[in-house]
Design a protein around this motif. Structure first.
Motif, PDB file in Angstrom:
ATOM      1  N   ALA A  59       0.818  -1.216   0.000  1.00 10.43           N
ATOM      2  CA  ALA A  59       0.000   0.000   0.000  1.00 10.43           C
ATOM      3  C   ALA A  59       0.849   1.262   0.000  1.00 10.43           C
ATOM      4  N   ASP A  60       2.013   1.221   0.632  1.00  9.22           N
ATOM      5  CA  ASP A  60       2.840   2.418   0.760  1.00  9.22           C
ATOM      6  C   ASP A  60       3.741   2.570  -0.470  1.00  9.22           C
ATOM      7  N   PRO A  61       3.699   3.718  -1.153  1.00  7.36           N
ATOM      8  CA  PRO A  61       4.497   3.872  -2.388  1.00  7.36           C
ATOM      9  C   PRO A  61       6.002   3.806  -2.147  1.00  7.36           C
ATOM     10  N   LEU A  62       6.489   4.352  -1.029  1.00 12.30           N
ATOM     11  CA  LEU A  62       7.932   4.298  -0.781  1.00 12.30           C
ATOM     12  C   LEU A  62       8.386   2.878  -0.478  1.00 12.30           C
ATOM     13  N   LEU A  63       7.552   2.110   0.197  1.00 11.28           N
ATOM     14  CA  LEU A  63       7.897   0.716   0.464  1.00 11.28           C
ATOM     15  C   LEU A  63       7.829  -0.101  -0.829  1.00 11.28           C
ATOM     16  N   SER A  64       6.883   0.239  -1.697  1.00  9.55           N
ATOM     17  CA  SER A  64       6.819  -0.417  -3.018  1.00  9.55           C
ATOM     18  C   SER A  64       8.075  -0.116  -3.824  1.00  9.55           C
ATOM     19  N   GLU A  65       8.512   1.139  -3.750  1.00  9.83           N
ATOM     20  CA  GLU A  65       9.742   1.524  -4.441  1.00  9.83           C
ATOM     21  C   GLU A  65      10.935   0.752  -3.894  1.00  9.83           C
ATOM     22  N   ALA A  66      10.971   0.588  -2.563  1.00 12.45           N
ATOM     23  CA  ALA A  66      12.058  -0.178  -1.946  1.00 12.45           C
ATOM     24  C   ALA A  66      12.023  -1.630  -2.424  1.00 12.45           C
ATOM     25  N   ALA A  67      10.827  -2.217  -2.479  1.00 11.29           N
ATOM     26  CA  ALA A  67      10.692  -3.609  -2.928  1.00 11.29           C
ATOM     27  C   ALA A  67      11.156  -3.759  -4.371  1.00 11.29           C
ATOM     28  N   SER A  68      10.819  -2.790  -5.211  1.00 12.25           N
ATOM     29  CA  SER A  68      11.196  -2.885  -6.624  1.00 12.25           C
ATOM     30  C   SER A  68      12.695  -2.692  -6.835  1.00 12.25           C
ATOM     31  N   SER A  69      13.380  -2.136  -5.823  1.00 13.34           N
ATOM     32  CA  SER A  69      14.817  -1.907  -5.976  1.00 13.34           C
ATOM     33  C   SER A  69      15.664  -3.070  -5.449  1.00 13.34           C
ATOM     34  N   LEU A  70      14.998  -4.130  -4.954  1.00 17.05           N
ATOM     35  CA  LEU A  70      15.741  -5.308  -4.488  1.00 17.05           C
ATOM     36  C   LEU A  70      16.486  -5.954  -5.654  1.00 17.05           C
ATOM     37  N   VAL A  71      17.696  -6.416  -5.389  1.00 12.66           N
ATOM     38  CA  VAL A  71      18.462  -7.149  -6.401  1.00 12.66           C
ATOM     39  C   VAL A  71      17.808  -8.511  -6.588  1.00 12.66           C
ATOM     40  N   ARG A  72      17.413  -8.841  -7.823  1.00 16.05           N
ATOM     41  CA  ARG A  72      16.596 -10.030  -8.062  1.00 16.05           C
ATOM     42  C   ARG A  72      17.356 -11.180  -8.705  1.00 16.05           C
ATOM     43  N   GLU A  73      18.663 -11.057  -8.798  1.00 18.07           N
ATOM     44  CA  GLU A  73      19.455 -12.151  -9.363  1.00 18.07           C
ATOM     45  C   GLU A  73      20.517 -12.582  -8.372  1.00 18.07           C
ATOM     46  N   ALA A  74      20.759 -13.910  -8.311  1.00 19.92           N
ATOM     47  CA  ALA A  74      21.808 -14.436  -7.445  1.00 19.92           C
ATOM     48  C   ALA A  74      23.153 -13.857  -7.887  1.00 19.92           C
ATOM     49  N   PRO A  75      24.065 -13.598  -6.974  1.00 20.89           N
ATOM     50  CA  PRO A  75      24.062 -14.010  -5.564  1.00 20.89           C
ATOM     51  C   PRO A  75      23.304 -13.062  -4.634  1.00 20.89           C
ATOM     52  N   TYR A  76      22.480 -12.192  -5.154  1.00 22.67           N
ATOM     53  CA  TYR A  76      21.677 -11.249  -4.370  1.00 22.67           C
ATOM     54  C   TYR A  76      22.579 -10.242  -3.639  1.00 22.67           C
ATOM     55  N   GLU A  77      21.991  -9.508  -2.753  1.00 17.55           N
ATOM     56  CA  GLU A  77      22.694  -8.407  -2.092  1.00 17.55           C
ATOM     57  C   GLU A  77      22.706  -8.652  -0.591  1.00 17.55           C
ATOM     58  N   SER A  78      23.819  -8.321   0.050  1.00 21.71           N
ATOM     59  CA  SER A  78      23.890  -8.478   1.502  1.00 21.71           C
ATOM     60  C   SER A  78      23.095  -7.356   2.174  1.00 21.71           C
ATOM     61  N   VAL A  79      22.721  -7.589   3.425  1.00 22.74           N
ATOM     62  CA  VAL A  79      21.992  -6.569   4.180  1.00 22.74           C
ATOM     63  C   VAL A  79      22.824  -5.292   4.277  1.00 22.74           C
ATOM     64  N   GLY A  80      24.129  -5.454   4.563  1.00 22.54           N
ATOM     65  CA  GLY A  80      25.005  -4.277   4.672  1.00 22.54           C
ATOM     66  C   GLY A  80      25.064  -3.481   3.390  1.00 22.54           C
ATOM     67  N   ASP A  81      25.190  -4.177   2.249  1.00 20.80           N
ATOM     68  CA  ASP A  81      25.238  -3.466   0.965  1.00 20.80           C
ATOM     69  C   ASP A  81      23.923  -2.740   0.691  1.00 20.80           C
ATOM     70  N   TRP A  82      22.793  -3.383   1.046  1.00 19.21           N
ATOM     71  CA  TRP A  82      21.478  -2.737   0.892  1.00 19.21           C
ATOM     72  C   TRP A  82      21.422  -1.434   1.675  1.00 19.21           C
ATOM     73  N   LEU A  83      21.888  -1.463   2.922  1.00 13.14           N
ATOM     74  CA  LEU A  83      21.815  -0.269   3.769  1.00 13.14           C
ATOM     75  C   LEU A  83      22.542   0.902   3.125  1.00 13.14           C
ATOM     76  N   TRP A  84      23.742   0.654   2.612  1.00  8.89           N
ATOM     77  CA  TRP A  84      24.530   1.739   2.014  1.00  8.89           C
ATOM     78  C   TRP A  84      23.933   2.206   0.694  1.00  8.89           C
ATOM     79  N   ARG A  85      23.459   1.258  -0.124  1.00  6.70           N
ATOM     80  CA  ARG A  85      22.918   1.635  -1.445  1.00  6.70           C
ATOM     81  C   ARG A  85      21.555   2.308  -1.313  1.00  6.70           C
ATOM     82  N   ARG A  86      20.651   1.664  -0.604  1.00  6.49           N
ATOM     83  CA  ARG A  86      19.285   2.171  -0.503  1.00  6.49           C
ATOM     84  C   ARG A  86      19.215   3.429   0.364  1.00  6.49           C
TER      85      ARG A  86
END
Length: 200
Positions: A59-86
């Motif tokens: 329902a929340d547009p910013l959370l939808s934007e965050a979901a769409s920015s997830l790396v969707r191919e292996a080996p995926y992204e670490s939590v730490g890398d997500w924090l710095w990038r996002r």
């Protein structure tokens, strides 16, 4: 209402002992987004890697934007890398959202020049819900706020009972320590540079 929105409201609403650094807030907001995405099953964790899921529309547009920015191919992204990038520019994004919704407005006093006005939260259901969550000591919100200095550390505070949230919170704390070490290193380098100039 989402955890990052609540955290942004609390950061604006609660006077911290020291100003919250934009970088600190950015990392904490990115962590809050990830915790909400995990709760909505938009993602899961495999060790410290974020594996995207297929949730219903958020329902929340910013959370939808965050979901769409997830790396969707292996080996995926670490939590730490997500924090710095996002986290990059995330405080400004949440501030803009609060302004566009009328939840944050420029306020000033009569007879005071416009340039001395400040941004203040409007009284809204979202602000009241965030305040209720804060007053209740909700573990995730309290942990994030404590990590960035909005509240003093409380040994008696309740820890989150969700392992994935605990993993994200630990990563946020690690990233904040890394950010602080970078700041300290720059301060030392700047001081050394100043001393070189003074010596010439």
């Amino acid at each position: 209402m989402t955890t990052p929105q609540d955290l942004m409201i609390i950061a604006l609403d609660v006077a911290p002992d020291r100003p919250v650094g934009r970088g600190d807030l950015a990392l904490a907001l990115a962590g809050a987004e990830l915790i909400d995405l995990l709760a909505a099953e938009a993602a899961s964790l495999a060790d410290d890697l974020i594996v995207p899921g297929h949730p219903p529309p958020l329902a929340d547009p910013l959370l939808s934007e965050a979901a769409s920015s997830l790396v969707r191919e292996a080996p995926y992204e670490s939590v730490g890398d997500w924090l710095w990038r996002r986290g990059r520019d995330l405080p400004a994004t949440y501030l803009a959202a609060l302004q566009s919704d009328g939840r944050l407005a420029r306020q000033g006093r009569r007879g005071v020049p416009f340039r001395t006005t400040r941004m203040a939260l409007a009284d809204s259901p979202d602000r009241r819900r965030a305040a209720d969550r804060w007053t209740a000591g909700e573990p995730v919100l309290t942990s994030l706020a404590t990590a960035i200095g909005i509240a003093p550390e409380d040994p008696a505070a309740t820890a989150p009972d969700d392992d994935t949230a605990t993993t994200v919170l630990a990563a946020v704390n690690d990233a904040l320590l890394e950010l602080e070490s970078v700041r300290q290193r720059r301060t030392i380098e700047d001081a050394a540079f100043d001393n070189i100039w003074r010596g010439n």
